[in-house]
Motif scaffolding. Structure first.
Motif, short mmCIF file in Angstrom:
data_model
loop_
_atom_site.label_atom_id
_atom_site.label_comp_id
_atom_site.label_asym_id
_atom_site.label_seq_id
_atom_site.Cartn_x
_atom_site.Cartn_y
_atom_site.Cartn_z
N UNK A 126 38.89 39.69 30.70
CA UNK A 126 39.12 39.18 32.05
C UNK A 126 37.89 38.45 32.57
N UNK A 127 36.70 39.00 32.30
CA UNK A 127 35.47 38.40 32.82
C UNK A 127 35.22 37.02 32.23
N UNK A 128 35.49 36.84 30.95
CA UNK A 128 35.22 35.55 30.31
C UNK A 128 36.34 34.55 30.60
N UNK A 129 37.58 35.00 30.53
CA UNK A 129 38.71 34.08 30.66
C UNK A 129 38.97 33.72 32.12
N UNK A 130 39.09 34.75 32.98
CA UNK A 130 39.44 34.49 34.38
C UNK A 130 38.23 34.07 35.20
N UNK A 131 37.09 34.68 34.96
CA UNK A 131 35.86 34.30 35.68
C UNK A 131 35.14 33.27 34.81
N UNK A 132 35.56 32.03 34.91
CA UNK A 132 35.08 31.05 33.95
C UNK A 132 33.62 30.67 34.13
N UNK A 133 32.93 31.26 35.10
CA UNK A 133 31.49 31.01 35.21
C UNK A 133 30.70 31.98 34.34
N UNK A 134 31.37 33.00 33.78
CA UNK A 134 30.68 33.99 32.95
C UNK A 134 30.58 33.47 31.52
N UNK A 135 29.36 33.43 31.00
CA UNK A 135 29.11 32.94 29.64
C UNK A 135 29.00 34.06 28.62
N UNK A 136 28.57 35.25 29.10
CA UNK A 136 28.31 36.36 28.20
C UNK A 136 28.85 37.66 28.77
N UNK A 137 29.39 38.51 27.92
CA UNK A 137 29.80 39.86 28.31
C UNK A 137 29.24 40.80 27.24
#
Length: 472
Positions: A117-128
């Protein structure tokens, strides 16, 4: 017992991410900003992250405006903690719009739980990056600068970051992580799923780290674990009481604290060890969660209210002035009004110095997630407010009883709002404010520096703070 996410390969395979593999000429000028949410364990992990990145050429900054990499170290223990991160990510869009090459990453428990969800939906996130994957961070950041998003969240049965030197940049108090993960599987808690199973660091490495911290100017350490009572160095045959004893002996002038304990594992040996050493702080945080045996059973807490009270009686027998704090959850599924009253009654009987008080928050993967969250929100809030109001009254009464006494306070430095008022903490972890006399203010010198222990006569008290004046 629940199934855990797929476990990582042994920690030694992390050598694939050695500093020489990822450092570049340009990287030497890059700056890292880390924002930490949640528990002390997260704060300790942030120091590990900074240590990893610093050894790979990154400079630290306390301003997100100056950063090339912004990392949010997150908490997943309650829904409200995750909401804060989602809101913070909205704010960080401003920085991303201004600098397209800025790298934004989400670390920690929330990262492991909500990776896609963090990478796909929050497209400002580059790394998890999950809690057991911090060795991979430099390589993944480098790839992110090249346009490749990264996810690394597998858990490990062996990772303890023993060979990583945490980067501690300020203060006189330090956290030392002595173990990672948890095996208790309380039905409300997501930690075993986000941090994995219990594994302990070698005792001699913890003692050596404490010695280095003393030599570096630190004057207080807190030994950290999700359940420190479960600590066990299998090679040395060392339990937590043994570790506490060895640490206290190795650095006799260092104040030593620990958190968090589980009531089921609070042993006589540990209590007696605390009482034996003056530099082991007389402060115990012992989460009770509920005053109802039925609710405790539903929480899979493994103890009864009577067992819990017996442990506190033993603590007070050996350390009459020991301060006690706790955790309380209200509105757990099926909690009745009568059981809520039981918790209030238990608090009145024990009289805690402080408490962390929360309304129940369902978390995915936990057993309680499958239960019906049947306590209405307005009922939860009313019960929580009653718990908070009562605890504030009790804490105020306890602290006001200290007015006129002289407390030994470890000096931490200036207060946030007024540089003429300094702050510190007692052995029992009470926050103290006191005037700092200077040449300009009074013609007198203060006679102490940050890191000294001074005598403070208490003149006023609230539920959270003691106020006093330094005496000879």
């Amino acid at each position: 017992m629940f199934d855990l996410p797929v476990l990582n390969a042994p920690a030694q395979e992390a050598s694939l991410y050695a500093p020489s593999d990822v450092a570049t000429q340009d990287q030497a000028a890059r700056k890292l900003y880390v924002e930490t949410y949640g528990c002390h364990m997260n704060a300790s992990d942030s120091e590990i992250v900074k240590g990893v990145m610093h050894s790979n050429g990154y400079a630290m900054t306390d301003k997100p405006d100056d950063a090339d990499v912004i990392l949010l170290n997150t908490c997943a223990i309650r829904d409200n903690a995750e909401k804060k991160i989602h809101e913070r990510l909205k704010h960080l869009k401003f920085y991303k719009r201004r600098r397209q090459d800025l790298i934004i990453g989400v670390l920690g428990c929330m990262a492991e739980r909500m990776r896609e969800e963090l990478v796909v939906q929050k497209n400002i996130v580059d790394l998890v990056i999950g809690p057991d994957e911090y060795r991979a961070l430099p390589a993944l950041v480098e790839k992110a600068f090249q346009g490749e998003k990264g996810i690394a969240v597998k858990l490990s049965r062996v990772e303890t970051y023993d060979d990583i030197e945490p980067l501690r940049t300020e203060g006189i108090s330090a956290w030392i992580s002595i173990m990672r993960g948890c095996d208790k599987f309380c039905t409300f808690c997501v930690v075993p799923f986000t941090r994995g199973r219990e594994r302990s660091r070698a005792a001699h490495l913890i003692v050596d780290e404490t010695k280095r911290l003393w030599d570096a100017g630190f004057r207080e350490v807190s030994l950290l674990g999700q359940n420190v009572n479960s600590y066990h160095d299998e090679t040395a045959g060392t339990d937590f009481a043994d570790l506490l004893r060895a640490t206290a002996r190795a650095v006799p002038e260092m104040r030593i604290r620990y958190t968090t304990s589980h009531p089921y594992d609070m042993s006589d040996k540990l209590i007696e060890t605390m009482a034996e050493f003056e530099n082991i702080c007389k402060y115990v945080h012992l989460p009770v969660q509920s005053g109802s045996d039925r609710v405790l059973q539903a929480m899979n807490r493994d103890y009864t209210v009577e067992h819990y009270k017996e442990r506190l009686r033993k603590i007070k027998e050996f350390m009459p002035d020991c301060a006690l704090t706790t955790d309380i959850i209200v509105g757990f599924p099926t909690e009745t009004e009568e059981e809520h009253v039981m918790t209030l009654e238990l608090m009145r009987e024990i009289r805690y110095d402080g408490a962390f008080m929360f309304k129940y928050s369902p978390r995915e993967l936990t057993k309680a997630w499958k239960m019906t969250d049947d306590v209405a929100e307005e009922v939860k809030m009313r019960r929580l407010n009653e718990i908070i109001e009562q605890q504030q009254r009790i804490a105020t009464e306890i602290n006001q009883a200290l007015v006129g006494t002289i407390e030994k306070v470890l000096v931490e430095g200036e207060g946030r709002r007024d540089a003429s008022k300094w702050k510190g903490r007692t052995d029992t972890n009470k926050f103290v404010m006191f005037p700092h006399l200077t040449d300009e203010a009074s013609g007198k010198t203060a006679g102490y520096v940050v890191g000294d222990i001074v005598n403070v006569r208490i003149t006023k008290a609230t539920s959270m703070t003691l106020v006093g004046e330094v005496v000879g």
